[in-house]
Enzyme design. Structure first.
Site, mmCIF file in Angstrom:
data_model
loop_
_atom_site.group_PDB
_atom_site.id
_atom_site.type_symbol
_atom_site.label_atom_id
_atom_site.label_comp_id
_atom_site.label_asym_id
_atom_site.label_seq_id
_atom_site.Cartn_x
_atom_site.Cartn_y
_atom_site.Cartn_z
ATOM 1 N N LYS A 169 -6.188 -12.636 -11.527
ATOM 2 C CA LYS A 169 -7.516 -12.743 -10.924
ATOM 3 C C LYS A 169 -8.372 -11.545 -11.314
ATOM 4 O O LYS A 169 -7.857 -10.438 -11.513
ATOM 5 C CB LYS A 169 -7.393 -12.799 -9.397
ATOM 6 C CG LYS A 169 -6.921 -14.132 -8.847
ATOM 7 C CD LYS A 169 -6.831 -14.108 -7.334
ATOM 8 C CE LYS A 169 -8.195 -13.945 -6.698
ATOM 9 N NZ LYS A 169 -8.144 -14.010 -5.215
ATOM 10 N N LYS A 190 -11.269 -5.272 -9.398
ATOM 11 C CA LYS A 190 -11.870 -3.974 -9.701
ATOM 12 C C LYS A 190 -10.851 -3.003 -10.278
ATOM 13 O O LYS A 190 -11.230 -2.010 -10.914
ATOM 14 C CB LYS A 190 -12.502 -3.379 -8.441
ATOM 15 C CG LYS A 190 -11.515 -3.085 -7.337
ATOM 16 C CD LYS A 190 -12.200 -2.675 -6.055
ATOM 17 C CE LYS A 190 -11.187 -2.447 -4.947
ATOM 18 N NZ LYS A 190 -11.806 -2.163 -3.646
ATOM 19 N N LYS A 249 0.821 -1.209 0.000
ATOM 20 C CA LYS A 249 0.000 0.000 0.000
ATOM 21 C C LYS A 249 0.854 1.258 0.000
ATOM 22 O O LYS A 249 0.462 2.281 -0.557
ATOM 23 C CB LYS A 249 -0.949 -0.011 1.198
ATOM 24 C CG LYS A 249 -2.061 -1.042 1.068
ATOM 25 C CD LYS A 249 -3.143 -0.866 2.113
ATOM 26 C CE LYS A 249 -4.292 -1.838 1.874
ATOM 27 N NZ LYS A 249 -5.407 -1.629 2.801
#
Length: 336
Positions: free
Chosen positions: A198, A201, A116
């Site tokens: 995978k 979004k 992150k």
């Protein structure tokens, strides 16, 4: 005969984006049935989303949308406790206390923190560093037995166990030490645009969202990557035909048909027939979810009653744990 008490299962979901077909077929589709075996607590982890800057209006909207979608996917509020994390203040309070029992080195080794930081280099804040302690508080507040985890969350579950054991060793038995729950594998759904990754979004063109319009879903499947081989037959072969195999996997998950049955159904048809058929099957599978979620979102009073009652139920358990923790660490008992 005394009824056997169910084990407690808890999972928190960040309302930071829309649910997609991979979420549904890979996990959520089967969550409703868990209530038969466990006492399940599902919360919208809205406090966790704040580690990344959010549009306030969008966050509020997505929190309610996610709640509606989970109910529409079969998670019955009468059998499960559904609530917003920020509505149960004990999460934040225990999160602070557990910060003081989590080592700097432990937090700095968290893989997701590093990931992150790389994605949000202009906003590496304290919450981003310490949110595993808040996650531990989420879990330990409810004396949770099992936490459903994917590979990306195993490290956090282990940290939670370490924190619980450390606290128990200092103050005596306080927290139940939770176990990771690895559910039976659901369908592994890959991106329609890149079958080696995978569905996510972050790749909207290769991702099918639960609330997406039927015409948009149909278009995405028509454009789905198949394979570059000259053999345009529908055959399951993940190594040599990953694109077609992904579509077969999706078709199997929404229709219940075996790969052998699918191969027979589309024998001699080619990809031009197969891809739209998969799209149509997905549209029909998602239609009742989309319609029910839309209905629920138009009934704000009902959704409010669900998350209000859920927070009240969750608070009863959370309050007991926090009161015990306050006493153990030497804080004066709350007067209310």
């Amino acid at each position: 005969m005394e009824e056997t008490k169910k084990k407690i299962m808890l999972s928190g979901i960040q309302p930071s984006g829309d649910l997609h077909l991979g979420n549904y077929l890979g996990a959520v589709k089967n969550w409703g049935a868990r209530a038969e075996e466990f006492d399940c607590y599902y919360f919208m982890a809205d406090l966790h989303t704040l580690t990344v800057r959010q549009d306030p209006k969008l966050l509020r909207r997505r929190s309610l949308e996610q709640l509606a979608q989970y109910i529409a996917c079969g998670i019955d509020p009468e059998k499960n406790v559904l609530f917003l994390q920020s509505h149960v203040h004990e999460h934040a309070e225990l999160g602070w206390i557990l910060n003081c029992y989590t080592m700097f080195g432990e937090l700095s080794r968290m893989t997701q923190f590093k990931d992150k930081c790389a994605k949000n280099a202009d906003n590496i804040n304290g919450g981003l560093f310490t949110y595993p302690s808040l996650m531990a508080a989420d879990i330990l507040l409810y004396q949770t037995d099992y936490v459903p985890v994917g590979e990306d969350q195993r490290q956090h579950c282990e940290l939670t166990r370490n924190i619980a054991v450390r606290f128990n060793n200092i103050y005596g038995e306080t927290f139940k030490v939770p176990e990771a729950y690895v559910p039976k594998a659901g369908a592994r759904v890959m991106s329609l645009g890149n079958p080696s990754s995978k569905m996510s979004k972050s790749d909207p063109n290769g991702c099918v969202f639960l609330m997406e319009k039927p015409e948009d879903i149909a278009r995405k499947f028509k454009r789905a990557i198949t394979d570059s081989d000259t053999e345009s037959c529908v055959r399951f072969d993940m190594e040599n035909k990953p694109g077609v195999s992904n579509l077969m996997n999706i078709y199997s998950a929404v229709t219940g048909k075996s790969f052998e049955e699918i191969e027979k159904e589309f024998d001699g048809c080619g990809y031009g027939v197969f891809k739209p058929a998969v799209g149509d099957a997905v549209i029909e599978a998602l239609r009742p979810i989309r319609e029910e979620a839309t209905r629920l979102l138009n009934d704000k009073e009902y959704l409010r009653s669900v998350y209000t009652e859920g927070a009240q139920k969750a608070s009863v358990i959370a309050r007991k744990t926090l009161r015990k923790v306050y006493k153990k660490v030497g804080l004066v008992e709350k007067p209310f």
